[in-house]
Scaffold this motif. Structure first.
Motif, PDB file in Angstrom:
ATOM      1  N   LEU A   1     -17.667  23.966   2.543  1.00 54.91           N
ATOM      2  CA  LEU A   1     -18.772  24.769   1.622  1.00 54.91           C
ATOM      3  C   LEU A   1     -18.231  26.080   0.777  1.00 54.91           C
ATOM      4  N   VAL A   2     -16.731  26.292   1.352  1.00 59.03           N
ATOM      5  CA  VAL A   2     -16.546  27.695   0.685  1.00 59.03           C
ATOM      6  C   VAL A   2     -15.713  27.636  -0.616  1.00 59.03           C
ATOM      7  N   PHE A   3     -15.945  28.439  -1.624  1.00 60.07           N
ATOM      8  CA  PHE A   3     -15.262  28.710  -2.828  1.00 60.07           C
ATOM      9  C   PHE A   3     -15.009  30.114  -3.121  1.00 60.07           C
ATOM     10  N   LYS A   4     -14.068  30.135  -4.015  1.00 62.06           N
ATOM     11  CA  LYS A   4     -13.423  31.549  -4.246  1.00 62.06           C
ATOM     12  C   LYS A   4     -14.088  32.046  -5.618  1.00 62.06           C
ATOM     13  N   LEU A   5     -14.696  33.273  -5.731  1.00 57.94           N
ATOM     14  CA  LEU A   5     -15.118  33.597  -7.109  1.00 57.94           C
ATOM     15  C   LEU A   5     -14.104  33.833  -8.148  1.00 57.94           C
ATOM     16  N   PRO A   6     -14.470  33.168  -9.375  1.00 59.00           N
ATOM     17  CA  PRO A   6     -13.679  33.438 -10.371  1.00 59.00           C
ATOM     18  C   PRO A   6     -13.380  34.984 -10.655  1.00 59.00           C
ATOM     19  N   GLU A   7     -12.461  35.432 -11.073  1.00 60.07           N
ATOM     20  CA  GLU A   7     -12.267  36.877 -11.443  1.00 60.07           C
ATOM     21  C   GLU A   7     -13.158  37.545 -12.244  1.00 60.07           C
ATOM     22  N   ALA A   8     -13.646  36.862 -13.391  1.00 60.24           N
ATOM     23  CA  ALA A   8     -14.720  37.498 -14.243  1.00 60.24           C
ATOM     24  C   ALA A   8     -15.991  37.509 -13.409  1.00 60.24           C
ATOM     25  N   LEU A   9     -16.312  36.626 -12.529  1.00 59.67           N
ATOM     26  CA  LEU A   9     -17.696  36.948 -11.724  1.00 59.67           C
ATOM     27  C   LEU A   9     -17.352  38.039 -10.614  1.00 59.67           C
ATOM     28  N   ALA A  10     -16.208  38.163  -9.867  1.00 56.85           N
ATOM     29  CA  ALA A  10     -16.012  39.076  -9.213  1.00 56.85           C
ATOM     30  C   ALA A  10     -15.877  40.314  -9.664  1.00 56.85           C
ATOM     31  N   GLU A  11     -15.606  40.535 -10.898  1.00 57.48           N
ATOM     32  CA  GLU A  11     -15.498  41.585 -11.515  1.00 57.48           C
ATOM     33  C   GLU A  11     -17.014  42.105 -11.812  1.00 57.48           C
ATOM     34  N   LEU A  12     -17.947  40.984 -12.512  1.00 54.74           N
ATOM     35  CA  LEU A  12     -19.072  41.434 -12.585  1.00 54.74           C
ATOM     36  C   LEU A  12     -19.989  41.854 -11.317  1.00 54.74           C
ATOM     37  N   TYR A  13     -19.552  41.097 -10.326  1.00 52.23           N
ATOM     38  CA  TYR A  13     -20.455  41.630  -9.211  1.00 52.23           C
ATOM     39  C   TYR A  13     -19.937  42.994  -8.759  1.00 52.23           C
ATOM     40  N   GLY A  14     -19.035  43.489  -8.976  1.00 54.57           N
ATOM     41  CA  GLY A  14     -18.334  44.734  -8.555  1.00 54.57           C
ATOM     42  C   GLY A  14     -19.356  45.816  -9.667  1.00 54.57           C
ATOM     43  N   LYS A  15     -19.500  45.413 -10.900  1.00 58.75           N
ATOM     44  CA  LYS A  15     -20.327  46.254 -12.032  1.00 58.75           C
ATOM     45  C   LYS A  15     -21.805  46.203 -11.329  1.00 58.75           C
ATOM     46  N   PHE A  16     -22.183  44.963 -10.390  1.00 55.31           N
ATOM     47  CA  PHE A  16     -23.769  45.168 -10.198  1.00 55.31           C
ATOM     48  C   PHE A  16     -23.810  45.867  -8.875  1.00 55.31           C
ATOM     49  N   GLY A  17     -22.505  46.618  -8.241  1.00 53.37           N
ATOM     50  CA  GLY A  17     -22.566  47.142  -6.855  1.00 53.37           C
ATOM     51  C   GLY A  17     -22.281  46.336  -5.880  1.00 53.37           C
ATOM     52  N   ILE A  18     -22.032  45.020  -6.068  1.00 51.38           N
ATOM     53  CA  ILE A  18     -22.036  44.188  -4.810  1.00 51.38           C
ATOM     54  C   ILE A  18     -20.437  44.298  -4.327  1.00 51.38           C
ATOM     55  N   ASP A  19     -20.286  44.745  -3.239  1.00 47.53           N
ATOM     56  CA  ASP A  19     -18.862  44.739  -2.751  1.00 47.53           C
ATOM     57  C   ASP A  19     -18.749  44.026  -1.523  1.00 47.53           C
ATOM     58  N   LEU A  20     -18.126  42.796  -1.645  1.00 42.78           N
ATOM     59  CA  LEU A  20     -17.603  41.795  -0.813  1.00 42.78           C
ATOM     60  C   LEU A  20     -16.735  42.171   0.290  1.00 42.78           C
ATOM     61  N   LEU A  21     -15.888  43.061   0.033  1.00 40.12           N
ATOM     62  CA  LEU A  21     -15.029  43.761   0.995  1.00 40.12           C
ATOM     63  C   LEU A  21     -15.891  44.614   2.154  1.00 40.12           C
ATOM     64  N   GLU A  22     -16.816  45.049   1.669  1.00 42.53           N
ATOM     65  CA  GLU A  22     -17.721  46.172   2.490  1.00 42.53           C
ATOM     66  C   GLU A  22     -18.865  45.104   3.256  1.00 42.53           C
ATOM     67  N   SER A  23     -19.241  44.075   2.723  1.00 41.30           N
ATOM     68  CA  SER A  23     -19.993  43.241   3.364  1.00 41.30           C
ATOM     69  C   SER A  23     -19.512  42.117   4.333  1.00 41.30           C
ATOM     70  N   GLN A  24     -18.366  41.462   4.098  1.00 42.70           N
ATOM     71  CA  GLN A  24     -17.562  40.761   4.897  1.00 42.70           C
ATOM     72  C   GLN A  24     -16.357  41.335   5.725  1.00 42.70           C
ATOM     73  N   GLY A  25     -15.942  42.389   5.438  1.00 42.48           N
ATOM     74  CA  GLY A  25     -14.645  43.129   6.083  1.00 42.48           C
ATOM     75  C   GLY A  25     -13.460  42.352   5.507  1.00 42.48           C
ATOM     76  N   ASN A  26     -13.584  41.615   4.404  1.00 36.51           N
ATOM     77  CA  ASN A  26     -12.327  41.056   3.746  1.00 36.51           C
ATOM     78  C   ASN A  26     -12.219  41.143   2.439  1.00 36.51           C
ATOM     79  N   ASP A  27     -11.199  40.895   1.847  1.00 34.45           N
ATOM     80  CA  ASP A  27     -11.007  40.927   0.239  1.00 34.45           C
ATOM     81  C   ASP A  27     -10.799  39.666  -0.256  1.00 34.45           C
ATOM     82  N   ALA A  28     -10.965  38.528   0.543  1.00 33.90           N
ATOM     83  CA  ALA A  28     -10.849  37.188   0.033  1.00 33.90           C
ATOM     84  C   ALA A  28     -12.006  36.701  -1.198  1.00 33.90           C
ATOM     85  N   ASN A  29     -12.841  37.465  -1.409  1.00 32.86           N
ATOM     86  CA  ASN A  29     -13.890  37.216  -2.599  1.00 32.86           C
ATOM     87  C   ASN A  29     -14.119  35.363  -2.510  1.00 32.86           C
ATOM     88  N   GLU A  30     -14.639  35.136  -1.136  1.00 30.55           N
ATOM     89  CA  GLU A  30     -14.938  34.019  -0.810  1.00 30.55           C
ATOM     90  C   GLU A  30     -16.722  33.687  -0.457  1.00 30.55           C
TER      91      GLU A  30
END
Length: 211
Positions: free
Chosen positions: A145-174
């Motif tokens: 069920l797991v997918f990796k965020l495309p780079e453009a979407l990961a950058e957009l999430y960052g602009k939205f204040g979404i920090d998956l590193l803080e949320s998940q404790g890893n930088d996999a962007n999955e």
């Protein structure tokens, strides 16, 4: 279909709040994911669901096979407390929790959030069912069920204040795709909902009817 209508309203409002390039990036990410074979290889109705033991925010571990001894288990995957669509889904399931229990079933939510973050999600949404952490999306990964965020979407999430590193404790962007299962006492999946579009979720009314 109360949840389905609420999700559509949220999606429509999102288009108004984030028009133009942001919508293009989010739409393309969904289309690209739909073009993969992620659903083809995901666990579905008729498959065996793997047993698991996962912790809740208090450190208590929950084992699927033990829960199945009591009755069917409904499992829903969600991305995190930062996702408004996920929060709508969890609240909708909380509202129908008495009906799920009346059917003799147990409801469990699975998240890649760290325990501290999953506790915040549970408290924020006033949930009375277990919210378990699957570190690094390992359970969802075993179900394909797991997918990796495309780079453009990961950058957009960052602009939205979404920090998956803080949320998940890893930088996999999955993240896991939207997924909900009903598991029978023999460990077999009797219902599945899978979607590459994070704006779509299994409606609790459908789940109750399927129990």
């Amino acid at each position: 279909m109360k949840l389905t209508a609420s999700l559509k309203e949220l999606a429509d409002n999102s288009i108004k709040r984030h028009p133009g390039a942001a919508q293009d990036i989010m739409r393309k990410a969904i289309e690209d994911l739909e073009a993969t074979d992620i659903l083809k290889h995901a666990v579905k109705t008729g498959d065996k669901f793997p047993d698991f033991t996962l912790p809740n925010a208090q450190g208590k571990t929950i084992t699927l096979s033990e829960q199945l001894q009591k009755g069917k288990v409904v499992i829903t995957f969600y991305r995190g407390g930062w996702c408004p669509y996920c929060n709508l889904e969890l609240k909708a399931f909380q509202e129908v929790l008495p009906q799920i229990k009346k059917k003799g079933a147990t409801l469990i939510a699975i998240t890649p959030e760290t325990p501290d973050n999953s506790l915040s999600t549970k408290e924020k949404n006033e949930l009375d069912f277990e919210v378990l952490t699957s570190e690094n999306n390992e359970l969802a990964r075993s179900l394909n069920l797991v997918f990796k965020l495309p780079e453009a979407l990961a950058e957009l999430y960052g602009k939205f204040g979404i920090d998956l590193l803080e949320s998940q404790g890893n930088d996999a962007n999955e993240l896991p795709i939207a997924a909900t299962y009903i598991i029978d006492q023999n460990g077999e999946v009797s219902y599945h909902f899978l979607s590459e579009d994070y704006k779509l979720r299994a409606d609790p009314e459908v789940i109750i009817a399927a129990l």
